[in-house]
Motif scaffolding. Structure first.
Motif, PDB file in Angstrom:
ATOM      1  N   GLY A  38     -25.866 -12.956   7.336  1.00 17.35           N
ATOM      2  CA  GLY A  38     -26.170 -14.183   6.602  1.00 17.35           C
ATOM      3  C   GLY A  38     -24.968 -15.104   6.548  1.00 17.35           C
ATOM      4  N   ARG A  39     -25.193 -16.387   6.796  1.00 15.53           N
ATOM      5  CA  ARG A  39     -24.091 -17.351   6.810  1.00 15.53           C
ATOM      6  C   ARG A  39     -23.446 -17.510   5.439  1.00 15.53           C
ATOM      7  N   ASP A  40     -24.231 -17.403   4.370  1.00 16.22           N
ATOM      8  CA  ASP A  40     -23.664 -17.524   3.022  1.00 16.22           C
ATOM      9  C   ASP A  40     -22.591 -16.474   2.777  1.00 16.22           C
ATOM     10  N   LEU A  41     -22.902 -15.226   3.099  1.00 22.76           N
ATOM     11  CA  LEU A  41     -21.956 -14.136   2.870  1.00 22.76           C
ATOM     12  C   LEU A  41     -20.678 -14.356   3.680  1.00 22.76           C
ATOM     13  N   LEU A  42     -20.828 -14.747   4.948  1.00 21.35           N
ATOM     14  CA  LEU A  42     -19.659 -14.927   5.805  1.00 21.35           C
ATOM     15  C   LEU A  42     -18.793 -16.100   5.341  1.00 21.35           C
ATOM     16  N   ALA A  43     -19.425 -17.187   4.917  1.00 23.56           N
ATOM     17  CA  ALA A  43     -18.650 -18.330   4.426  1.00 23.56           C
ATOM     18  C   ALA A  43     -17.873 -17.952   3.177  1.00 23.56           C
ATOM     19  N   GLY A  44     -18.497 -17.152   2.320  1.00 21.52           N
ATOM     20  CA  GLY A  44     -17.801 -16.702   1.116  1.00 21.52           C
ATOM     21  C   GLY A  44     -16.594 -15.841   1.447  1.00 21.52           C
ATOM     22  N   GLU A  45     -16.738 -14.978   2.444  1.00 23.27           N
ATOM     23  CA  GLU A  45     -15.608 -14.140   2.833  1.00 23.27           C
ATOM     24  C   GLU A  45     -14.492 -14.974   3.466  1.00 23.27           C
ATOM     25  N   LEU A  49     -10.631 -15.310   2.088  1.00 19.51           N
ATOM     26  CA  LEU A  49      -9.471 -15.043   2.935  1.00 19.51           C
ATOM     27  C   LEU A  49      -8.524 -16.234   3.018  1.00 19.51           C
ATOM     28  N   ASP A  50      -8.894 -17.348   2.363  1.00 22.68           N
ATOM     29  CA  ASP A  50      -8.058 -18.550   2.297  1.00 22.68           C
ATOM     30  C   ASP A  50      -7.775 -19.125   3.683  1.00 22.68           C
ATOM     31  N   LEU A  51      -8.790 -19.106   4.557  1.00 19.78           N
ATOM     32  CA  LEU A  51      -8.644 -19.693   5.887  1.00 19.78           C
ATOM     33  C   LEU A  51      -8.891 -21.195   5.820  1.00 19.78           C
ATOM     34  N   ASP A  52      -8.368 -21.927   6.798  1.00 17.61           N
ATOM     35  CA  ASP A  52      -8.452 -23.385   6.705  1.00 17.61           C
ATOM     36  C   ASP A  52      -9.639 -23.981   7.448  1.00 17.61           C
ATOM     37  N   THR A  53     -10.230 -23.227   8.399  1.00 17.27           N
ATOM     38  CA  THR A  53     -11.308 -23.786   9.226  1.00 17.27           C
ATOM     39  C   THR A  53     -12.302 -22.698   9.586  1.00 17.27           C
ATOM     40  N   VAL A  54     -13.579 -23.045   9.583  1.00 21.33           N
ATOM     41  CA  VAL A  54     -14.615 -22.194  10.158  1.00 21.33           C
ATOM     42  C   VAL A  54     -15.379 -23.025  11.183  1.00 21.33           C
ATOM     43  N   ALA A  55     -16.098 -22.347  12.067  1.00 20.30           N
ATOM     44  CA  ALA A  55     -16.924 -23.032  13.070  1.00 20.30           C
ATOM     45  C   ALA A  55     -18.378 -22.649  12.866  1.00 20.30           C
ATOM     46  N   VAL A  56     -19.263 -23.639  12.938  1.00 19.66           N
ATOM     47  CA  VAL A  56     -20.702 -23.390  12.884  1.00 19.66           C
ATOM     48  C   VAL A  56     -21.313 -23.798  14.208  1.00 19.66           C
ATOM     49  N   GLU A  64     -24.560 -26.344   4.403  1.00 21.06           N
ATOM     50  CA  GLU A  64     -24.378 -25.048   3.751  1.00 21.06           C
ATOM     51  C   GLU A  64     -22.917 -24.604   3.827  1.00 21.06           C
ATOM     52  N   ALA A  65     -22.296 -24.792   4.994  1.00 19.80           N
ATOM     53  CA  ALA A  65     -20.897 -24.393   5.148  1.00 19.80           C
ATOM     54  C   ALA A  65     -19.983 -25.231   4.260  1.00 19.80           C
TER      55      ALA A  65
END
Length: 343
Positions: A38-45, A49-56, A64-65
């Motif tokens: 699930g994207r919600d769970l991964l975005a929360g993690e 982790l205090d990361l600066d960028t995610v990719a969708v 949602e992101a």
């Protein structure tokens, strides 16, 4: 129904954190079904982790992101002028892979943050290396955040990555940030050693979220069981049973991803033999299910239904009780679960 993923949280998180710690500049990929989690769970993690960028993957996944992650959101699908659900937000980084699109975006939405994408041997999206100069000329007031390459999954991508790194360093692009997909940890180390002036940022999905499959345990509940004799007809298609045994009705069907399969690359003689064997079995009306009972994967009694499957169990195997669960092998990128239970 009960087609559940038991997520062993501490083990799974240990792997995720080790991967992040070992991969400077990592950009977690959170797309599609969220790799089954699930994207919600991964975005929360990713936020934890205090990361600066995610990719969708697509613009449909951006709102949602943005709501669940505090940093920047990169869209992997290239921007097109006909895309109707584009989200123009200061935290969104758009991918652009055509000179005409660079010019159009610059004219319509100056100040937009973008990465330019190069056309690799994938031959999917991107600019040919000869188009980089026209792309630079068309940038206008767009904000260039980096250059991206999406490489094949066949392995051995270091040479191509180095070629593109050299192109970037000698181009007129005002960036030294290179986003890469599908380089191994060893290839990343080598690329950084050979191109120390570049900031190499790997975009990683499967190896990050699904890199320790031992932390993911899929279980399906037995909903019913029926004794059958050879020749007895069952199911929607009234197939005759091959011998005496039991038919088990188990939670999990096509709506969960059971029985669905993407075409596979067939390269070696062994793979061709397996494909021929599977094709022959399918022609005979036989298909192996993903459900394991008494240590063996069992055959479908007929094709899976939408939310449940009928599985044949020979008479010499003691059937599980109704209400018990059995393990299931799934392809996580197409799987959908009734529940995700963190244990």
């Amino acid at each position: 129904m009960a087609f559940d993923l038991h997520l062993h949280s501490s083990r799974w998180l240990d792997h995720v954190r080790r991967t992040v710690d070992a991969t400077p500049g990592i950009v977690p990929v959170i797309k599609g079904n969220g790799y089954g989690l699930g994207r919600d769970l991964l975005a929360g993690e990713a936020r934890a982790l205090d990361l600066d960028t995610v990719a969708v993957g697509t613009y449909d996944e951006v709102p949602e992101a943005l709501a669940r992650f505090d940093g920047d959101v990169m869209v992997l699908t290239p921007w097109r002028p006909f895309t109707s659900d584009v989200v123009h937000d200061p935290r969104v980084i758009h991918t652009v892979g055509r000179v005409d699109d660079v010019a159009r975006l610059a004219a319509d939405h100056p100040g937009t943050r973008i990465v330019l994408e190069g056309e690799t041997s994938m031959a999917r999206h991107g600019l040919d290396r000869h188009e980089l100069a026209p792309a630079v000329a068309a940038l206008g007031d767009l904000t260039l955040e980096g250059f991206a390459i999406h490489l094949p999954m066949a392995g051995g991508n270091l040479t191509e990555a180095e070629e593109w790194a050299a192109v970037l360093e000698t181009s007129q692009l005002d960036t030294l940030t290179l986003y890469v997909s599908h380089l191994t940890p060893a290839e990343l180390v080598t690329l950084r050693e050979r191109r120390p002036h570049l900031s190499v940022r790997p975009r990683i999905g499967t190896a990050l979220w699904l890199g320790d499959l031992g932390a993911l345990d899929v279980r399906a509940t037995v909903l019913d069981r029926h004794p059958v004799v050879r020749g007895e007809r069952i199911g929607y298609r009234q197939r005759p049973m091959p011998r005496d045994g039991h038919v088990l009705v188990i939670a999990g069907g096509t709506s969960h991803g059971v029985g669905l399969e993407a075409p596979r690359a067939v390269a070696s003689p062994v793979e061709r033999g397996k494909s021929l064997a599977k094709g022959g079995l399918a022609a005979a009306g036989l298909a192996l299910s993903p459900f394991t009972i008494a240590g063996k994967q069992r055959w479908f009694a007929e094709p899976p239904h939408m939310q449940a499957s009928m599985v044949f169990l020979p008479a010499d195997v003691t059937p599980p009780e109704v209400g018990e669960t059995v393990p299931v092998a799934v392809r996580f990128t197409i799987a959908s679960f009734d529940r995700i239970l963190r244990v």
